[in-house]
Design a protein around this motif. Structure first.
Motif, mmCIF file in Angstrom:
data_model
loop_
_atom_site.group_PDB
_atom_site.id
_atom_site.type_symbol
_atom_site.label_atom_id
_atom_site.label_comp_id
_atom_site.label_asym_id
_atom_site.label_seq_id
_atom_site.Cartn_x
_atom_site.Cartn_y
_atom_site.Cartn_z
ATOM 1 N N GLU A 338 0.862 -1.205 0.182
ATOM 2 C CA GLU A 338 -0.028 0.036 -0.201
ATOM 3 C C GLU A 338 0.793 1.407 0.171
ATOM 4 O O GLU A 338 0.607 1.944 -0.671
ATOM 5 C CB GLU A 338 -0.932 0.034 1.208
ATOM 6 C CG GLU A 338 -2.402 -0.206 1.032
ATOM 7 C CD GLU A 338 -3.110 0.116 2.164
ATOM 8 O OE1 GLU A 338 -2.708 -0.030 3.284
ATOM 9 O OE2 GLU A 338 -4.337 0.288 2.176
ATOM 10 N N GLU A 341 2.723 1.787 -3.513
ATOM 11 C CA GLU A 341 1.777 2.154 -4.478
ATOM 12 C C GLU A 341 1.338 3.682 -4.069
ATOM 13 O O GLU A 341 1.434 4.526 -5.171
ATOM 14 C CB GLU A 341 0.495 1.418 -4.113
ATOM 15 C CG GLU A 341 0.377 0.196 -4.815
ATOM 16 C CD GLU A 341 -1.057 -0.507 -4.601
ATOM 17 O OE1 GLU A 341 -2.083 -0.511 -5.749
ATOM 18 O OE2 GLU A 341 -1.671 -0.644 -3.377
ATOM 19 N N SER A 347 2.943 0.646 -9.572
ATOM 20 C CA SER A 347 1.601 -0.493 -9.652
ATOM 21 C C SER A 347 1.758 -1.461 -8.677
ATOM 22 O O SER A 347 2.714 -1.836 -7.939
ATOM 23 C CB SER A 347 1.399 -0.908 -11.268
ATOM 24 O OG SER A 347 2.495 -1.993 -10.845
ATOM 25 N N ARG A 348 0.368 -1.931 -8.250
ATOM 26 C CA ARG A 348 0.390 -2.846 -7.369
ATOM 27 C C ARG A 348 1.073 -4.084 -7.528
ATOM 28 O O ARG A 348 1.805 -4.634 -6.726
ATOM 29 C CB ARG A 348 -1.223 -3.413 -7.358
ATOM 30 C CG ARG A 348 -1.330 -4.209 -6.049
ATOM 31 C CD ARG A 348 -2.939 -4.381 -5.650
ATOM 32 N NE ARG A 348 -2.808 -5.253 -4.652
ATOM 33 C CZ ARG A 348 -2.876 -4.927 -3.226
ATOM 34 N NH1 ARG A 348 -2.797 -3.492 -2.855
ATOM 35 N NH2 ARG A 348 -2.727 -5.637 -2.238
ATOM 36 N N SER A 351 4.781 -3.258 -6.956
ATOM 37 C CA SER A 351 4.823 -2.969 -5.601
ATOM 38 C C SER A 351 5.267 -4.249 -4.718
ATOM 39 O O SER A 351 6.172 -4.481 -4.156
ATOM 40 C CB SER A 351 3.840 -2.229 -4.723
ATOM 41 O OG SER A 351 3.574 -0.953 -5.395
#
Ligand code: PHE
Ligand code: NA
Length: 458
Positions: A338, A341, A347-348, A351
């Motif tokens: 989180e 990001e 990007s997720r 990450s």
């Protein structure tokens, strides 16, 4: 980012049940089935269990409620949520350390959790292959020692475990996580009941019950009390931003207090059941309750090796332990992801990959501390750290310091710094119950944590 960013984006758990499953998935893990029995054994049983239960009630549940609440109100990563809330509430910036403590602690905890998760992974295969069928305690103990001695094996399992965690987290909070937890948690309960049932046939069930539940305070050290407090935080995944991160995806209509009680109840249930399944086996086979981290990896294969259908039950059991470990590990990666990001604009998927890679690298230190570095005791010259390997040290740093102190900070922040309005909007308690909760959170929780720490310092 805006307050409640996830709520505004519609990026939320699909229901209260989905959140409960995810949070229970985070809470229930190696902490319950691997760690609780072995540290209970190391710390002499009943008195330790009693203190642990008191810590769950006085510290664990109130902090869990407070932390989920802060997460939902902030609605972003722990760091951003704390920034948001300190600004909105006009409180001191120092509280933001709560968010940082969370990101760093969840990074560190995953680095060693993944190594132990790797053991569970290895044991699924070992049990399924039938090598333990009919084997005696010495052989099974030897197999465990052999695994620890092999850097290559531990590294392999650690790597696979981390890769799976990264894949699941990279896919996103809903598609990745909800499905697995939905079906597998209930199955874990069923299997634990079967194991407890089997344990009653060993003839040592009564001895195990009295070991776990009749307190002998002469066996409890002050460090044991700190461990009990730390474990209460560890087992509920509190004080390190995980529940805050999960709370940030929580729909507004969900009642946080009730939900937190459910989570704590299930988590404690699993730990106690695990103890009741394992200690009868320990006593029936003349093993040492204080044998350390290998406890379940020796006792359980021994039992599965003797019981009818043991290969099937054993494979299932370690499979479920693995799933429980994965759902916890996933939650540990979440605050880090989180944060990457939101703050680094990655990007997720990326990450998850880079966060996971860094954690995997640090985890190699834990792998080595079971073999090549097993005689290296960093900080061993200090009284507390005598004989502690790197793994012991990381576990101590996170479980006994960062988690309880993070919990203390959250209790103080919610209890003393936040304004009444915010609390009213989020907690879901009214009237006398609300007042009672606030009393516990403001006074008893901080006092409990403070007393344990002062005792250990003096
Ligand atoms: N609660 C998990 C367990 O008992 C461990 C955990 C700690 C998970 C911290 C998330 C954060 O295994
Ligand atoms: Na737990």
């Amino acid at each position: 980012a805006t307050p409640k960013a996830h709520q505004q984006a519609g990026n939320l758990w699909s229901s209260r049940m989905a959140f409960i499953l995810a949070a229970v998935g985070s809470a229930v893990g190696l902490g319950n089935i691997w760690k609780f029995p072995y540290i209970t054994g190391e710390n002499g049983g009943g008195a330790f269990v009693l203190i642990y239960l008191a810590c769950i009630a006085l510290v664990g549940i109130p902090v869990l409620i407070a932390e989920v609440m802060v997460g939902r109100r902030g609605g972003q990563s722990p760091v951003a949520s704390m920034r948001e809330l300190t600004t909105a509430e006009g409180t001191a910036k120092g509280w933001r350390l709560i968010g940082w403590n969370g990101i760093i602690a969840s990074f560190l905890v995953l680095s060693f959790y993944s190594v132990i998760g790797g053991w569970a992974l290895a044991y699924v295969g070992k049990i399924a292959s039938g090598v333990f069928t009919g084997a005696d305690a010495a052989t099974i103990g030897g197999a465990f020692e052999g695994m620890l001695a092999s850097t290559g094996d531990l590294l392999l399992w650690h790597s696979i475990f981390m890769a799976v965690v990264v894949l699941i987290v990279g896919r996103g909070i809903r598609s990745g996580m909800e499905k697995a937890i939905n079906t597998l948690m209930p199955l874990l309960f069923v299997l634990l009941f079967i194991m407890v049932g089997y344990a009653t046939t060993t003839g040592k069930f009564g001895e195990a019950v009295s070991f776990m539940f009749s307190p002998d305070f002469s066996k409890l050290t002050t460090e044991g009390v700190l461990k009990a407090l730390g474990h209460a935080a560890f087992t509920l995944s509190i004080g390190i931003g995980v529940m805050m991160a999960y709370g940030s995806y929580l729909p507004q209509k969900v009642n946080i207090a009730r939900t937190a009680m459910t989570i704590a109840f299930m988590d404690t249930g699993v730990a106690l059941l695990a103890g009741l399944a394992i200690f009868p086996l320990v006593f029936a086979n003349g093993l040492e309750p204080g044998a350390g981290p290998g406890l379940i990896f020796v006792t359980l294969p021994l039992a599965f090796g003797q019981m009818t259908g043991g290969v099937l039950f054993g494979t299932l059991f370690f499979g479920l332990l693995l799933v429980a470990a994965l759902t916890s590990a996933i939650s540990m990666l979440e605050p880090v992801v989180e944060w990457l990001e939101e703050h680094k604009g990655i990007s997720r998927a990326k990450s998850a990959f880079f966060g996971g890679l860094a954690i995997w690298l640090v985890g190699i230190g834990t792998v080595l501390s079971f073999n090549v570095w097993s005689d290296i005791h960093p900080l061993g010259f200090l009284p507390y750290f005598e004989g502690k390997t790197l793994f012991d040290l990381l576990d101590f740093l996170v479980s006994s310091l960062m988690m309880p102190l993070g919990g203390l900070a959250i209790a103080l922040f919610v209890g003393w710094a936040m304004q009444r309005q915010g609390l009213d909007d989020e907690i879901g308690l009214k009237g006398a119950v609300y007042s009672a909760f606030m009393f516990v959170l403001r006074y008893l929780t901080p006092a409990g944590i403070a007393v344990v720490f002062l005792y250990n310092l003096l």
